[in-house]
Design an enzyme around this catalytic site. Sequence first.
Site, PDB file in Angstrom:
ATOM      1  N   HIS A  35      -8.228   4.795   7.662  1.00 19.32           N
ATOM      2  CA  HIS A  35      -7.058   4.725   8.535  1.00 19.32           C
ATOM      3  C   HIS A  35      -6.829   6.081   9.179  1.00 19.32           C
ATOM      4  O   HIS A  35      -6.125   6.928   8.614  1.00 19.32           O
ATOM      5  CB  HIS A  35      -5.831   4.304   7.725  1.00 19.32           C
ATOM      6  CG  HIS A  35      -5.964   2.969   7.062  1.00 19.32           C
ATOM      7  ND1 HIS A  35      -6.751   2.774   5.944  1.00 19.32           N
ATOM      8  CD2 HIS A  35      -5.425   1.758   7.364  1.00 19.32           C
ATOM      9  CE1 HIS A  35      -6.683   1.488   5.589  1.00 19.32           C
ATOM     10  NE2 HIS A  35      -5.888   0.861   6.427  1.00 19.32           N
ATOM     11  N   HIS A 269      -5.065   1.966  13.643  1.00 20.87           N
ATOM     12  CA  HIS A 269      -4.448   1.934  12.314  1.00 20.87           C
ATOM     13  C   HIS A 269      -5.482   1.900  11.199  1.00 20.87           C
ATOM     14  O   HIS A 269      -5.502   2.783  10.349  1.00 20.87           O
ATOM     15  CB  HIS A 269      -3.514   0.727  12.183  1.00 20.87           C
ATOM     16  CG  HIS A 269      -3.093   0.465  10.780  1.00 20.87           C
ATOM     17  ND1 HIS A 269      -2.097   1.176  10.173  1.00 20.87           N
ATOM     18  CD2 HIS A 269      -3.571  -0.393   9.841  1.00 20.87           C
ATOM     19  CE1 HIS A 269      -1.960   0.754   8.922  1.00 20.87           C
ATOM     20  NE2 HIS A 269      -2.847  -0.190   8.698  1.00 20.87           N
ATOM     21  N   GLU A 417      14.652  -6.743  -9.753  1.00 18.32           N
ATOM     22  CA  GLU A 417      13.555  -6.610 -10.711  1.00 18.32           C
ATOM     23  C   GLU A 417      12.420  -5.751 -10.159  1.00 18.32           C
ATOM     24  O   GLU A 417      11.817  -4.950 -10.872  1.00 18.32           O
ATOM     25  CB  GLU A 417      13.005  -7.999 -11.086  1.00 18.32           C
ATOM     26  CG  GLU A 417      14.017  -8.932 -11.731  1.00 18.32           C
ATOM     27  CD  GLU A 417      14.901  -9.648 -10.719  1.00 18.32           C
ATOM     28  OE1 GLU A 417      14.672  -9.496  -9.500  1.00 18.32           O
ATOM     29  OE2 GLU A 417      15.830 -10.363 -11.149  1.00 18.32           O
ATOM     30  N   HIS A 478      13.962 -21.197 -14.340  1.00 19.17           N
ATOM     31  CA  HIS A 478      14.117 -20.049 -15.228  1.00 19.17           C
ATOM     32  C   HIS A 478      13.160 -20.082 -16.424  1.00 19.17           C
ATOM     33  O   HIS A 478      13.163 -19.152 -17.223  1.00 19.17           O
ATOM     34  CB  HIS A 478      15.567 -19.973 -15.751  1.00 19.17           C
ATOM     35  CG  HIS A 478      16.553 -19.491 -14.724  1.00 19.17           C
ATOM     36  ND1 HIS A 478      16.681 -20.080 -13.491  1.00 19.17           N
ATOM     37  CD2 HIS A 478      17.430 -18.459 -14.730  1.00 19.17           C
ATOM     38  CE1 HIS A 478      17.614 -19.441 -12.790  1.00 19.17           C
ATOM     39  NE2 HIS A 478      18.077 -18.451 -13.521  1.00 19.17           N
TER      40      HIS A 478
END
Lengths: 672, 672
Positions: A35, A269, A417, A478
């Site tokens: 890059h 890039h 988290e 969950h």
Amino acid sequence: MTTQAPGIDAALEQRAVNTIRFLAVDAVEQAKSGHPGMPMGMADVAYLLWTRYLRYQPQDPAWPGRDRFVLSAGHGSMLLYAMLHLAGYDLPLEELKRFRRLKSRTPGHPEYGVTVGVETTTGPLGQGFGNAVGLALASRMLSARCATPEFDPGAHRVFGIVSDGDLMEGVASEAASLAGHWGLGNLKLVYDQNHISIEGDTALAFTEDVGKRFEAYGWQVGHANAQDRAAVARALDAAAAETARPSLVIATSTIAYGAPHKAGTAAAHGEPLGAEEALAAKRALGWPEQPAFLVPDDVRGLFTERAAALRRDYDAWHAALKRWRAAHADRAALWDQLVERRVPPDGFERLVANAPAGPAATRAHGNAVLQQAAALVPALVGGAADLEPSTRTAIKGSTAIQRGDFVGRNFHFGVREHGMAAILNGLSLGGFIPYGASFLIFTDYARPAIRLSALMRRQVVWVFTHDSVFLGEDGPTHEPIEQLASLRAIPNMLVIRPADGIETAAAWGLALERRDGPTLIALTRQNLPALERPASFEPAALRRGGYVLREPAASAAVTLIATGSEVSLAAAAAVLLDSRGLPARVVSMPSPQLFLAQDAAWRERVLPPGGRRVSIEAGSTVGWDRIVGERGLAIGIDRFGESAPLAEIQQHFGFTPDKIAARIADWLSKPA
Amino acid sequence: MTTQAPGIDAALEQRAVNTIRFLAVDAVEQAKSGHPGMPMGMADVAYLLWTRYLRYQPQDPAWPGRDRFVLSAGHGSMLLYAMLHLAGYDLPLEELKRFRRLKSRTPGHPEYGVTVGVETTTGPLGQGFGNAVGLALASRMLSARCATPEFDPGAHRVFGIVSDGDLMEGVASEAASLAGHWGLGNLKLVYDQNHISIEGDTALAFTEDVGKRFEAYGWQVGHANAQDRAAVARALDAAAAETARPSLVIATSTIAYGAPHKAGTAAAHGEPLGAEEALAAKRALGWPEQPAFLVPDDVRGLFTERAAALRRDYDAWHAALKRWRAAHADRAALWDQLVERRVPPDGFERLVANAPAGPAATRAHGNAVLQQAAALVPALVGGAADLEPSTRTAIKGSTAIQRGDFVGRNFHFGVREHGMAAILNGLSLGGFIPYGASFLIFTDYARPAIRLSALMRRQVVWVFTHDSVFLGEDGPTHEPIEQLASLRAIPNMLVIRPADGIETAAAWGLALERRDGPTLIALTRQNLPALERPASFEPAALRRGGYVLREPAASAAVTLIATGSEVSLAAAAAVLLDSRGLPARVVSMPSPQLFLAQDAAWRERVLPPGGRRVSIEAGSTVGWDRIVGERGLAIGIDRFGESAPLAEIQQHFGFTPDKIAARIADWLSKPA
């Protein structure tokens, strides 16, 4: 440390900047991969950071007093390698020429532990941002514990470069909000706003007002053109002067600055400029076409002078440290404990000897063990992603970290988290043994950062409770199913699922001993009985990942292997099987990974070859074939959970002693 | 639709609000589990939404013209169940009394497909927010395709309630930035700012200026006290009037409003009030203590009247649709294709018959197949998280979605894998078959949303390229190891890793056929040879997850089982093994999961019992024991990758025909 231009002539500065730029260009060309655009655009900023702001000491790269630099935009790795080379770190030009080759010290993205001076592994976007927040937090926490009016060994700053991509990632948003909340005035990030992402102009997907967003988080925000060094220096000066808030300097840059055709385009890039464009860029910026990897003598001299100046800082710091040590033996002792992350050599044995007994949820045992671990290890600090009343992971007798008050050992991470996990990685790099807690299902939210703790071989303790469908009413959103299996599959990640108090103590003991990687401890929400162990049981067996919990009176017809909450279930089923004339051994295997790493003698003692085996774990059966073998039976749950009270869940999924025993008896009645 | 109070007396309105409040309280008490605080605090807002803003039709819950409601704060599920019951959906009081019991229609968190009227599964925070953005986007895209000046069948609004926790999660930040970027003026979310999280006051961890942050994303932001219905109505009116920007109404609320001792406390978040406090709340709000689950007749009447008014809207909509169908047969045909997400019944066969041939990276094959799939399925839309030039997942001949221009089929999601995934789930609920792309390693960033696509049984196609260490130079941060194994472990997730053009076509064919769950296609960065298949090969074998690619001339000494890029490697190794006198069969197994689901006849035809087996996959060996058996050999990579060019990586990890053949020959030379 001065922000005044140190009398260096502008032409030399420009040569230094172009040296950085073309070291990156030449390395990417040589590697035919990489890059180039980001280093070309940010060479001025990097030059300024390394020559005017950052304190570092190449001869002692682990110097605690150094400022940290985090290249969150890790794809621009050649910018960092160029700076480390010029700054005098042990990274010779030969290594820059081996950019992206096998076992070079210049891998595609910066890797902690591979390259001296690389503070953290970056590349997955947003992670470095979170690490930087953790590093800045660690500094504040060291200061709060150790500083005296004369000297503060913890004080340093954390600089970094972040990209558009970093700031699009949610993990950076989470960490940014916390950095603002905590008022981390020692964090100074430069945002390389080059308006280019891989798919094109960032306007395709990213038109928010980033500065306003960061102000909303409580950051100080500055602006500069990245190619205007005077403007960048003014913005960095303002950032340096700010001590109550983290700073973001928005540096509007031109990707691949200097490349006549590719500057400002997505083409620059992620791939080499190509020989022709690389040459054209050199011509455009008045740089010699040959040799490649050119470092002019006067540029090298400039960095040598900077190193000499920094050496004086370094020596002064050590002199002050020495005086401080003499005057404050208690603080100095604590400092050593923290910076070395000391753990007593008999920590495992002490935790196991004092293990909580009796029936309880392992999360409750975990709380009891944590208090002992915290007493043994001052470097141990941690918190939860807004679930502490459920995970029970607070260190008692200590406060929580808040703005202006960094002496505590507990954190409130909020419902973040991923940000928590990236910050923990930074804390582990900054002088602590951090732990983080949530429900096991939410490891999914934090997985990229959990993985990086394993890749970086950092001692981070992941404590996740509510570790199966037996959490009950909250239901399938969950209830972890595949989480244990998929966490065990991460290289260098030790997963332990203890079955009772002593196993929970052992899990923490192993986590504290394990210096070269993370440990994940999975704990139950629901109560479990205390296990009965044979008289011959020796606690050292708890280091083995799996051991025999129960030998039947008669020769075993089957071996039941279980983890965590299913060990007591297996033991109860074994009694029923015995009564059916099917003597059953029971193996508790809190860590199949650790067990498989034992020598053959131990493995065959626990699982004699040829016997019939059944694994029992309330989660995905993936991975258990390795333990039970082709002729074995893996009892688990390979579908999503249900919302219901515990007893209904146990019945529904067949995880009762009766149902397990009946299923095994039926299976044994059929030919192997 | 009117925002004027419809002449209902204030006392009746208050009774209606209290009905909602105490249905939630009573259900949580009965279940002895749940979250009473949020419904008690947001009852006024929900009352207003259902009686003045939302368009819905309980007798036809799938009515495309309905407004969508997303309870991102899924833990407040009883609020939604209470509203669905009162609004007349098929959710009788008996079901509310079975809250959180096994197989009830009132699970702990709202589950799509379980409860009529629940638009998406929520509970993992931030996901519903992202789904809501996807639903709003789907509406805009339907409108752009189908609207005429007389009628717009796609037009509807998306309302929702989000919590503090939702807004802390990075996935919501990512989705919010995109919603602002796209100018989704049909999205109207109410933020339940109750200042309480599980660990206590949100000030412990969340002190940013949320309103300012959302303004930075380009949202319209309003404010109201959640208990002041007139103020809420004013803010919702302003939100309803806004069509160019998404709206966030910040509703400052009191959690557990009405509970004398627990209101405004964390204790009211996630556990029952307790019988005493529940009674005290009823007394405090003037509510009859008995019976529980009380719905006064006049409150029921109020909702009945609302239903009648909505029925007129519904009938008018259908009348307009009928006229529109007659006048615009072409648009109506497209509308049906989109809303029904139609796939031609012979899609698989057509894609396979026209499969790309020749050597190429499977990502390149994937691009070719995608163009055909897009031609067959107008509902197919998708994009990448800023990696399209690498993933090659754009639909040619179509534009990308941008603010004010929703007719395209491509998306630029920016570097926001998690936001992308949550938005794709919303799109799949809103009338499309969406696909999303990135590198395989970055499934870790999106995992919670990928899992929800499996749990919700939604047809989402996940296309992830750069599927092994053979991506090379980017190194271990970008190289998947455990990702395939851990994605395969997700229930109801079909993972396919094709080996060449025809397998890539088959993967897409299976993905289009699979209506009740997501499919993940893993593709290579690097070029692969075209495979040679025996004359007996039948394309239907590609439906089987695994099939024999090569039978040796002599009786096989070993069967090599490989996926993706390792199939050609296995074939080359087989030639070498043959020449060593070790005849080798080769099985291509793009999906071990699908293979294991086949009947025994097929499985034994492909993997004859008793034979020696070797699996070859450049990733974690976890899971392969099930295929190769106890006596088998699983060749894989159970450590982190390296940064190096492809050829060096292949040598380093031993993934060359020579090294693989030598390893297998050595293994075969030892006793099984």
